[in-house]
Design a protein around this motif. Structure first.
Motif, short mmCIF file in Angstrom:
data_model
loop_
_atom_site.label_atom_id
_atom_site.label_comp_id
_atom_site.label_asym_id
_atom_site.label_seq_id
_atom_site.Cartn_x
_atom_site.Cartn_y
_atom_site.Cartn_z
N UNK A 66 0.84 -1.21 0.00
CA UNK A 66 0.00 0.00 0.00
C UNK A 66 0.87 1.26 0.00
N UNK A 67 1.86 1.31 0.89
CA UNK A 67 2.61 2.56 1.03
C UNK A 67 3.72 2.73 0.01
N UNK A 68 4.39 1.65 -0.38
CA UNK A 68 5.51 1.79 -1.32
C UNK A 68 5.06 1.73 -2.78
N UNK A 69 4.00 0.98 -3.05
CA UNK A 69 3.56 0.81 -4.44
C UNK A 69 2.26 1.53 -4.75
N UNK A 70 1.60 2.05 -3.72
CA UNK A 70 0.37 2.81 -3.93
C UNK A 70 -0.79 1.97 -4.46
N UNK A 71 -0.85 0.73 -4.05
CA UNK A 71 -1.92 -0.16 -4.53
C UNK A 71 -2.28 -1.15 -3.44
N UNK A 72 -3.34 -1.90 -3.68
CA UNK A 72 -3.70 -2.99 -2.78
C UNK A 72 -3.03 -4.26 -3.29
N UNK A 73 -3.04 -5.30 -2.49
CA UNK A 73 -2.42 -6.55 -2.94
C UNK A 73 -3.22 -7.15 -4.10
N UNK A 74 -2.51 -7.86 -4.96
CA UNK A 74 -3.15 -8.47 -6.11
C UNK A 74 -3.61 -9.89 -5.79
N UNK A 75 -4.17 -10.56 -6.76
CA UNK A 75 -4.74 -11.90 -6.56
C UNK A 75 -3.68 -12.92 -6.12
N UNK A 76 -2.51 -12.88 -6.73
CA UNK A 76 -1.43 -13.81 -6.39
C UNK A 76 -0.96 -13.56 -4.95
N UNK A 77 -0.78 -12.30 -4.60
CA UNK A 77 -0.35 -11.95 -3.24
C UNK A 77 -1.41 -12.33 -2.21
N UNK A 78 -2.67 -12.09 -2.56
CA UNK A 78 -3.76 -12.46 -1.66
C UNK A 78 -3.78 -13.97 -1.44
N UNK A 79 -3.57 -14.72 -2.50
CA UNK A 79 -3.56 -16.18 -2.38
C UNK A 79 -2.48 -16.64 -1.41
N UNK A 80 -1.30 -16.03 -1.49
CA UNK A 80 -0.20 -16.40 -0.60
C UNK A 80 -0.51 -16.04 0.85
#
Length: 174
Positions: A70-84
């Motif tokens: 969120x803070x370094x990339x300015x986005x929420x986690x993606x599907x692959x990251x959420x799966x992990x």
């Protein structure tokens, strides 16, 4: 040895250095608390508890990972990251079923890998960045400083749970 002083350890702007000092102190205390736990200790559920020490440790790593995205990339986690990270983020029954069978070094390595990335990113930023304001999709404002305070707050909270679980598991062994 754990350092019991909040101070800038170099390379960071003033407030950032103090924040990093607090993050690192919190982590050192957590690692000291868990370093001698067995796989059985990490996987066992205390009576009435749904979360294990192992799942709480991965939760600590997952919160730091998500806040980094969120803070370094300015986005929420993606599907692959959420799966992990999903089971660790949500905790509960699913975490209890899937987060097990690992020695303590596995958890320490996960915590360390996420922290290495955090520190590599924080060194690139300054105090002004910490106070940069953003807004959640629901309109609630936040700044980067709050995100990293929350990472530390979450770790300290769950370390308290880990201490409680350790005491209860010790009593059950007697």
């Amino acid at each position: 040895m754990i350092d019991y002083r909040i101070k800038n350890n170099g390379g960071y702007t003033k407030t950032m250095g103090e924040l990093v000092s607090m993050l690192e102190h919190s982590r050192a205390v957590t690692v000291e608390e868990i370093k001698d736990l067995t796989e059985e200790d990490l996987d066992k559920r205390a009576d009435g508890d749904v979360n294990t020490i192992g799942s709480l440790l991965l939760h600590i790593a997952s919160i730091e990972f998500v806040h980094g995205v969120i803070s370094f990339e300015g986005r929420d986690i993606n599907k692959v990251e959420l799966e992990k990270w999903k089971a660790a983020l949500e905790l509960g029954e699913e975490a209890g079923k899937t987060i097990k069978g690992h020695p303590i070094q596995y958890y320490i390595n996960e915590l360390s890998a996420v922290r290495e990335k955090t520190l590599a990113e924080l060194i690139k930023r300054n105090d002004e960045w910490l106070f940069e304001e953003n807004e959640w999709p629901n309109g609630v404002p936040y700044n980067h400083y709050y995100l990293w305070f929350h990472v530390m707050e979450d770790e300290i909270n769950h370390r308290g749970q880990i201490r409680s679980l350790k005491r209860r598991l010790k009593k059950e062994k007697i």
